[in-house]
Design a protein around this motif. Structure first.
Motif, PDB file in Angstrom:
ATOM      1  N   VAL A  46       0.588  -1.334  -0.140  1.00 10.59           N
ATOM      2  CA  VAL A  46      -0.249   0.080  -0.242  1.00 10.59           C
ATOM      3  C   VAL A  46       0.966   0.729  -0.014  1.00 10.59           C
ATOM      4  CG1 VAL A  46      -1.679   1.573   0.951  1.00 10.59           C
ATOM      5  CG2 VAL A  46      -1.902  -1.529   1.282  1.00 10.59           C
ATOM      6  N   LEU A  47       0.460   2.550  -0.683  1.00 11.14           N
ATOM      7  CA  LEU A  47       1.415   3.606  -1.418  1.00 11.14           C
ATOM      8  C   LEU A  47       0.407   5.013  -0.828  1.00 11.14           C
ATOM      9  CD1 LEU A  47       3.689   5.006  -3.594  1.00 11.14           C
ATOM     10  CD2 LEU A  47       1.763   5.923  -3.298  1.00 11.14           C
ATOM     11  N   ARG A  48       0.777   5.355   0.451  1.00 12.87           N
ATOM     12  CA  ARG A  48      -0.946   6.448   0.022  1.00 12.87           C
ATOM     13  C   ARG A  48       0.243   7.376   0.959  1.00 12.87           C
ATOM     14  NH1 ARG A  48      -3.000   2.631   4.436  1.00 12.87           N
ATOM     15  NH2 ARG A  48      -5.592   2.599   3.660  1.00 12.87           N
ATOM     16  N   SER A  49      -0.139   8.504  -0.283  1.00 17.90           N
ATOM     17  CA  SER A  49       0.455  10.270  -0.200  1.00 17.90           C
ATOM     18  C   SER A  49      -0.384  11.108   0.791  1.00 17.90           C
ATOM     19  CB  SER A  49       0.222  10.667  -1.651  1.00 17.90           C
ATOM     20  OG  SER A  49       0.769  10.058  -2.243  1.00 17.90           O
TER      21      SER A  49
ATOM     22  N   ALA B 134       8.341   5.433   5.364  1.00 16.90           N
ATOM     23  CA  ALA B 134       8.099   7.093   5.145  1.00 16.90           C
ATOM     24  C   ALA B 134       8.640   7.985   4.022  1.00 16.90           C
ATOM     25  CB  ALA B 134       7.122   7.976   6.482  1.00 16.90           C
ATOM     26  N   GLY B 135       8.165   9.057   3.026  1.00 18.77           N
ATOM     27  CA  GLY B 135       9.201   9.158   2.190  1.00 18.77           C
ATOM     28  C   GLY B 135       9.420   8.466   1.525  1.00 18.77           C
ATOM     29  N   GLU B 136      10.049   9.949  -0.110  1.00 11.56           N
ATOM     30  CA  GLU B 136      10.648   8.527  -0.777  1.00 11.56           C
ATOM     31  C   GLU B 136      11.765   8.780  -1.581  1.00 11.56           C
ATOM     32  OE1 GLU B 136       7.026   8.051  -3.972  1.00 11.56           O
ATOM     33  OE2 GLU B 136       7.029  10.521  -3.488  1.00 11.56           O
ATOM     34  N   GLY B 137      12.175   7.632  -2.285  1.00  9.17           N
ATOM     35  CA  GLY B 137      14.117   7.964  -2.425  1.00  9.17           C
ATOM     36  C   GLY B 137      14.831   7.980  -1.573  1.00  9.17           C
ATOM     37  N   ASP B 138      16.070   8.439  -1.185  1.00  8.78           N
ATOM     38  CA  ASP B 138      16.893   9.174  -1.033  1.00  8.78           C
ATOM     39  C   ASP B 138      16.726   9.238  -0.079  1.00  8.78           C
ATOM     40  OD1 ASP B 138      18.816   8.043  -2.790  1.00  8.78           O
ATOM     41  OD2 ASP B 138      19.068   9.877  -3.437  1.00  8.78           O
ATOM     42  N   ALA B 139      15.002  10.478   0.329  1.00 13.31           N
ATOM     43  CA  ALA B 139      14.965  10.828   1.504  1.00 13.31           C
ATOM     44  C   ALA B 139      13.930   9.417   3.110  1.00 13.31           C
ATOM     45  CB  ALA B 139      13.986  11.624   1.479  1.00 13.31           C
ATOM     46  N   ALA B 140      13.925   8.431   1.707  1.00 11.86           N
ATOM     47  CA  ALA B 140      12.717   7.350   2.554  1.00 11.86           C
ATOM     48  C   ALA B 140      13.316   6.740   4.406  1.00 11.86           C
ATOM     49  CB  ALA B 140      12.591   6.026   2.097  1.00 11.86           C
TER      50      ALA B 140
ATOM     51  N   GLU C 254       2.073  19.354   6.177  1.00  5.64           N
ATOM     52  CA  GLU C 254       3.135  18.887   5.273  1.00  5.64           C
ATOM     53  C   GLU C 254       2.272  18.137   5.014  1.00  5.64           C
ATOM     54  OE1 GLU C 254       6.988  20.194   8.088  1.00  5.64           O
ATOM     55  OE2 GLU C 254       5.682  18.237   8.476  1.00  5.64           O
ATOM     56  N   ARG C 255       3.187  17.619   3.578  1.00  7.54           N
ATOM     57  CA  ARG C 255       3.441  16.384   3.218  1.00  7.54           C
ATOM     58  C   ARG C 255       4.450  15.253   2.627  1.00  7.54           C
ATOM     59  NH1 ARG C 255       0.616  20.140  -0.104  1.00  7.54           N
ATOM     60  NH2 ARG C 255      -2.357  19.885  -0.832  1.00  7.54           N
ATOM     61  N   THR C 256       3.290  13.796   2.806  1.00  8.04           N
ATOM     62  CA  THR C 256       5.046  12.831   2.947  1.00  8.04           C
ATOM     63  C   THR C 256       4.334  11.516   1.981  1.00  8.04           C
ATOM     64  OG1 THR C 256       6.426  11.085   3.897  1.00  8.04           O
ATOM     65  CG2 THR C 256       4.267  11.765   4.913  1.00  8.04           C
ATOM     66  N   THR C 257       4.498  10.624   2.019  1.00 10.37           N
ATOM     67  CA  THR C 257       4.199   9.445   1.829  1.00 10.37           C
ATOM     68  C   THR C 257       4.325   7.998   2.220  1.00 10.37           C
ATOM     69  OG1 THR C 257       4.644  10.261  -0.607  1.00 10.37           O
ATOM     70  CG2 THR C 257       4.657   8.154  -0.382  1.00 10.37           C
ATOM     71  N   ILE C 258       3.346   7.336   2.478  1.00 10.21           N
ATOM     72  CA  ILE C 258       3.908   6.414   3.635  1.00 10.21           C
ATOM     73  C   ILE C 258       4.024   4.585   2.469  1.00 10.21           C
ATOM     74  CG2 ILE C 258       3.831   7.033   5.889  1.00 10.21           C
ATOM     75  CD1 ILE C 258       1.177   5.322   5.725  1.00 10.21           C
ATOM     76  N   GLN C 259       4.523   3.899   2.780  1.00  7.64           N
ATOM     77  CA  GLN C 259       4.297   3.104   2.051  1.00  7.64           C
ATOM     78  C   GLN C 259       4.355   1.647   2.990  1.00  7.64           C
ATOM     79  OE1 GLN C 259       6.613   2.415  -1.854  1.00  7.64           O
ATOM     80  NE2 GLN C 259       7.135   4.362  -1.486  1.00  7.64           N
TER      81      GLN C 259
END
Length: 509
Positions: free
Chosen positions: A125-128, A176-182, A216-221
């Protein structure tokens, strides 16, 4: 007088609106204020002076939390209203989902995928997320549930009791977060049941905390795994937060020839999803996808499937029938234990003539110990266990008793009789191998003195206390033609073993 279907549908919408408003304890002005409308607007809609719009219905549904009931009534009204009007007719689309005052987290996008590989389902599950509230968010609730046989609730519950989900097999991972910031997210258990788990995903790890602050916004997976023996053929998403975009995806082996369909679940009904699923094939996989914008709060969307391929795993709609276990007394009879009703259990056992009958006495004791070993393979006797010769069809005065502590050698009793007992007594539940389907409360002395014989004919006196006193007394009763029911109080009742609450526990002293 209301006559047309459209007017009846409008009345039903107004009735649902008023019912939920009253149930939530709101006046018309209070509801209008919460919805962001002029104070008199709700009054006009309920009075049928204004027609409800899609925006009005969505806001009412969100504020009142009607579980889809208000929205369903609006959809029924809207379909009828426009069915009789040719040409363009729809209300202007709601461009962004309206949020009630005080809203917290908003899911701007959710993509949920279930993939089958090598006998297991992996859910990803991916949630923005957007924090529309006024407080920092430090944790996020995730619910994981299975239902192996949704058409057979009783069988499904039994299946999951026998095969519970475990956190070890779920193998939960979250970032939480994406790419190098995860950042990896720690998690904490909130609910642990056989078929359902809930965890808090924490915006924290061993390196520190990273709360989601207002604005703020973030993405969790996150992802977890469930074996096919526990997962039913359905994948459901529940809209528990304001959500702007939802995509549900199934990724299944193409060779299984999957057939997939979608269902929208409300409080009142299950209906097909309003738009078709899309399918594409990639690298031997059949990928089914369904999306919707602005799903209603508390709505549930479910994809279901069946496999038609010859080598696909078989999935029965109903759980296997629960095996009918033999009664405890039948199991005892199966290894040769004489059951209540036999005259042999009501006869006084014959004493051995020792030492002349020592060989016969030794053979009897050997048979008793052999039967005792068989019994202990069938049942765990946490209170200890005894067996008298009449219970294996031998009308002679011999018995063996195993103490609750199995490290202690069994007590062998030949020609025993009680020659003394304490005044102190207690009342405990007893069972009997000769009618093992019941338990009964029996009063016995806490200490007894027993005279018994050795194989050479010598007589000795042994003192037994507490549990051993009860076990030995029970077996001596057998040798004298008595059963424990003869010692029960006149108003005491036998308890069926299925209702007995102390199985597996020693007597309490």
């Amino acid at each position: 007088m209301t006559t047309s279907p459209v007017e009846r549908a409008a009345d039903q919408f107004v009735s649902a609106l008023a019912q939920w408003r009253v149930e939530r304890g709101m006046t018309k002005k209070q509801l209008a204020a919460r919805m962001g409308f002029d104070p008199s607007y709700v009054s006009h809609v309920e009075g049928r002076r204004h027609k409800p719009t899609e925006d009005f219905a969505r806001r009412a549904e969100a504020v009142l939390g009607a579980g889809g009931a208000i929205w369903q009534r609006f959809q029924e009204y809207d379909e009828l209203r426009h069915a009789r009007t040719p040409g363009p007719h729809r209300d202007s689309p709601v461009r962004s989902q309206w949020l009630p005052p005080g809203a917290g987290l908003v899911v701007e996008r959710e993509i949920a995928e279930l993939a089958y590989t090598d006998g297991a389902y992996r859910c990803r599950v991916l949630r923005s997320l957007y924090n529309a509230g006024v407080e920092p968010v430090t944790r996020y609730l995730v619910k994981m549930a299975v239902d192996r046989y949704p058409n057979d609730p009783t069988g499904s519950n039994r299946h999951h009791r026998e095969n519970p989900l475990t956190f070890e097999e779920l193998d939960v991972h979250a970032v939480a977060g994406e790419g190098d910031a995860a950042e990896p997210m720690r998690w904490r258990v909130k609910l642990d049941r056989d078929a359902a788990k809930e965890i808090w995903l924490l915006f924290a790890n061993e390196r520190g905390q990273f709360p989601l602050y207002p604005g703020e916004r973030t993405t969790i997976q996150y992802a977890y795994t469930v074996g096919e023996e526990k997962w039913g053929q359905w994948f459901q998403r529940a809209v528990r937060l304001p959500t702007r975009s939802l995509t549900v995806r199934l990724n299944l082996p193409e060779r299984f020839e999957p057939q997939v369909w979608g269902v929208e679940v409300s409080l009142n009904a299950e209906v097909p999803v309003r738009t078709p699923l899309e399918r594409r094939n990639e690298g031997g996989r059949a990928i089914f996808e369904w999306s919707t914008d602005q799903p209603l709060l508390n709505a549930r969307y479910r994809l279901e499937w069946r496999f038609r391929g010859a080598d696909a795993p078989v999935h029965d709609d109903l759980a296997p029938a629960e095996p009918v276990l033999p009664r405890a007394s039948h199991r005892m009879r199966g290894i040769g234990i004489i059951q209540r009703g036999s005259d042999l259990l009501r006869q006084r056992a014959r004493h051995f003539q020792l030492p002349r009958e020592a060989p016969a006495a030794r053979e009897t004791v050997t048979r008793l110990l052999t039967s005792l070993a068989q019994l202990e393979d069938l049942h765990e006797f946490s209170k200890g266990v005894g067996l008298a010769a009449p219970q294996i069809g031998l009308p002679v005065a011999a018995a063996v008793v195993r103490a609750p502590d199995r490290e202690i050698e069994p007590v062998v009793l030949l020609n025993p009789r009680v020659v003394g007992e304490s005044a102190a007594r207690d009342e405990q539940y007893e069972g009997c191998l000769s009618f093992f389907d019941y338990r009964g409360l029996v009063v016995r002395p806490l200490r007894i003195e027993v005279e018994h014989a050795r194989f050479d004919g010598a007589r000795v006196v042994t003192v037994f206390e507490r549990a051993l006193a009860r076990l030995v007394g029970h077996e001596i009763d057998h040798l004298e033609g008595r059963l424990y029911v003869d010692r029960m109080k006149s108003d005491a009742k036998l308890v069926p073993v299925a209702q007995y609450q102390q199985t597996g526990r020693p007597w309490d002293y």
